[in-house]
Design a protein around this motif. Structure first.
Motif, PDB file in Angstrom:
ATOM      1  N   ARG A 133      -0.464 -68.015  33.618  1.00 42.02           N
ATOM      2  CA  ARG A 133      -1.106 -68.104  34.537  1.00 42.02           C
ATOM      3  C   ARG A 133      -0.760 -66.879  35.684  1.00 42.02           C
ATOM      4  O   ARG A 133      -1.822 -66.398  36.142  1.00 42.02           O
ATOM      5  N   ALA A 134       0.437 -66.567  35.640  1.00 40.70           N
ATOM      6  CA  ALA A 134       0.817 -65.484  36.386  1.00 40.70           C
ATOM      7  C   ALA A 134       0.128 -64.013  35.851  1.00 40.70           C
ATOM      8  O   ALA A 134      -0.356 -63.267  36.484  1.00 40.70           O
ATOM      9  N   GLU A 135       0.204 -63.989  34.571  1.00 38.93           N
ATOM     10  CA  GLU A 135      -0.490 -62.924  33.735  1.00 38.93           C
ATOM     11  C   GLU A 135      -1.871 -62.791  34.421  1.00 38.93           C
ATOM     12  O   GLU A 135      -2.650 -61.526  34.555  1.00 38.93           O
ATOM     13  N   GLY A 136      -2.432 -64.022  34.225  1.00 39.79           N
ATOM     14  CA  GLY A 136      -3.855 -63.808  34.794  1.00 39.79           C
ATOM     15  C   GLY A 136      -4.215 -63.597  35.944  1.00 39.79           C
ATOM     16  O   GLY A 136      -5.038 -63.016  36.272  1.00 39.79           O
ATOM     17  N   ASP A 137      -3.320 -64.118  36.915  1.00 38.00           N
ATOM     18  CA  ASP A 137      -3.683 -63.963  38.436  1.00 38.00           C
ATOM     19  C   ASP A 137      -3.310 -62.321  38.781  1.00 38.00           C
ATOM     20  O   ASP A 137      -4.232 -61.841  39.194  1.00 38.00           O
ATOM     21  N   SER A 138      -2.398 -61.608  37.994  1.00 41.76           N
ATOM     22  CA  SER A 138      -1.990 -60.587  38.129  1.00 41.76           C
ATOM     23  C   SER A 138      -3.323 -59.438  37.542  1.00 41.76           C
ATOM     24  O   SER A 138      -3.937 -58.610  38.371  1.00 41.76           O
ATOM     25  N   ARG A 139      -3.876 -59.984  36.513  1.00 40.05           N
ATOM     26  CA  ARG A 139      -4.911 -59.291  35.720  1.00 40.05           C
ATOM     27  C   ARG A 139      -6.220 -59.350  36.710  1.00 40.05           C
ATOM     28  O   ARG A 139      -7.108 -58.455  36.951  1.00 40.05           O
ATOM     29  N   ALA A 140      -6.280 -60.760  37.125  1.00 41.85           N
ATOM     30  CA  ALA A 140      -7.407 -60.803  38.174  1.00 41.85           C
ATOM     31  C   ALA A 140      -7.333 -60.031  39.222  1.00 41.85           C
ATOM     32  O   ALA A 140      -8.446 -59.452  39.979  1.00 41.85           O
ATOM     33  N   LYS A 150       6.691 -73.243  30.664  1.00 42.15           N
ATOM     34  CA  LYS A 150       7.237 -71.884  31.042  1.00 42.15           C
ATOM     35  C   LYS A 150       5.892 -70.939  30.433  1.00 42.15           C
ATOM     36  O   LYS A 150       5.543 -69.909  31.161  1.00 42.15           O
ATOM     37  N   GLN A 151       5.474 -71.146  29.246  1.00 36.62           N
ATOM     38  CA  GLN A 151       4.493 -70.253  28.691  1.00 36.62           C
ATOM     39  C   GLN A 151       3.106 -70.238  29.516  1.00 36.62           C
ATOM     40  O   GLN A 151       2.479 -69.321  29.800  1.00 36.62           O
ATOM     41  N   ALA A 152       2.866 -71.680  30.102  1.00 38.18           N
ATOM     42  CA  ALA A 152       1.804 -71.837  30.797  1.00 38.18           C
ATOM     43  C   ALA A 152       1.926 -70.982  32.197  1.00 38.18           C
ATOM     44  O   ALA A 152       1.137 -70.132  32.625  1.00 38.18           O
ATOM     45  N   GLN A 210       8.165 -79.493  25.916  1.00 42.47           N
ATOM     46  CA  GLN A 210       7.531 -79.402  27.272  1.00 42.47           C
ATOM     47  C   GLN A 210       7.957 -78.258  28.317  1.00 42.47           C
ATOM     48  O   GLN A 210       6.894 -77.814  28.804  1.00 42.47           O
ATOM     49  N   ALA A 211       9.096 -78.092  28.346  1.00 43.99           N
ATOM     50  CA  ALA A 211       9.595 -77.033  29.253  1.00 43.99           C
ATOM     51  C   ALA A 211       9.135 -75.492  28.776  1.00 43.99           C
ATOM     52  O   ALA A 211       8.724 -75.077  29.402  1.00 43.99           O
TER      53      ALA A 211
END
Length: 324
Positions: free
Chosen positions: A213-220, A207-209, A202-203
């Motif tokens: 998510r951070a990569e997606g926000d940065s890309r967006a 972590k992967q999520a 689960q951890a």
């Protein structure tokens, strides 16, 4: 006449008996021991055999097939002074009918007694736990001793098996409790390992999520910035391509003022310093438009028409909006 008949009958009976004793049929996988006047003569094999009647005698018929003999439970004392009952099964085969007949009086009883004594010697050097877990070792030791001892009897011991090893009832209860405790312990360990592995997974998933998510926000954000930059670049290029003058820019400044003050929570809004110059230019333009309208209607003085020349007054300065 009657005596002759009786003699003939006796002779016929003797001939029949002689024939019966002369012709011996031995079954397959069997052997017969022939004695002449009480002494061993030969061994009859399977098939039709001829013996001398009234002289040779069939003493014993022996089955040459492999035999299985189960022995009753035998009490045996272990090294830690516990009495256990052990059932054994012997698989043997007669290889020499003569030796099995003359070397031992009763080879079945001899094998049983030899098995009991050998088993007690072997188990006496083991504790209970080793006895319960060393069946193969006990079987091999028994077979080795029995095969060596029964070889001179014309018998080959093929296998020795322990059917059951029964410890005392109190020991069985203790063993059952111990096994139950071991099972509970293993179950608790496996459950703890499962919970630990689940939490780790689960951890890792969280972590992967977060990373994704951070990569997606940065890309967006990057794509959004690129889009805004491209939009500004397009507007800038369009303005320069259209060669916008001061009038258009002043008008655009005025149109942007309501958008700056939008929002119910806005308590403070900032007006750029260039807005004063823009308003001055916009006011001058409006005054010129108004004067041009009056001249068109004949109301204004024109030196060419005999009227007084209009005074070219600069527009009154407008107060700059205060910044609250």
């Amino acid at each position: 006449m009657d005596a002759i008949i009786i003699v003939l009958i006796i002779l016929v009976v003797l001939v029949v008996i002689a024939l019966v004793q002369t012709i011996q049929v031995i079954q397959q996988a069997s052997a017969a021991i022939v004695e002449r006047f009480g002494r061993y003569t030969r061994t009859l094999n399977a098939g039709l055999n001829i013996v001398v009647p009234f002289i040779d005698r069939i003493r014993n018929r022996i089955d040459l097939r492999e035999q299985v003999v189960p022995f009753p439970p035998q009490p045996v004392i272990t090294q830690d002074n516990l009495v256990v009952n052990i059932d054994t099964v012997i698989y043997y085969q007669v290889t020499d009918a003569r030796a099995a007949t003359y070397e031992v009086s009763n080879y079945i009883q001899a094998i049983e007694q030899l098995t009991v004594t050998t088993l007690r010697n072997i188990i006496g050097g083991m504790d209970l736990e080793r006895t319960l877990t060393s069946r193969e070792e006990i079987n091999a030791a028994l077979r080795g001793v029995l095969d060596e001892a029964t070889g001179k009897w014309g018998i080959r011991v093929n296998r020795v098996e322990l059917k059951a090893i029964e410890p005392p009832t109190s020991i069985q209860d203790s063993m059952e409790k111990q096994m139950r405790a071991d099972r509970d312990k293993r179950a608790a360990i496996l459950q703890a390992e499962g919970v630990r592995q689940s939490e780790i997974l689960q951890a890792e998933g969280a972590k992967q999520a977060e990373i994704l998510r951070a990569e997606g926000d940065s890309r967006a954000a990057s794509l959004r910035s690129e889009g805004e930059a491209q939009a500004i670049r397009t507007v800038f290029e369009a303005i320069h391509a259209g060669d916008a003058d001061q009038k258009l820019l002043s008008y655009q400044y005025v149109q942007m003022l309501p958008k700056i003050a939008q929002g119910e929570s806005n308590k403070l809004w900032i007006v750029p310093s260039e807005i004063g110059e823009a308003l001055k230019g916009l006011g001058g333009n409006l005054s010129r438009f108004a004067n041009n309208g009056d001249n068109d209607n004949g109301g204004g003085g024109d030196p060419g028409n005999g009227g007084p020349a209009p005074l070219d007054k600069p527009p009154a300065p407008r107060e700059r909006p205060r910044i609250e």
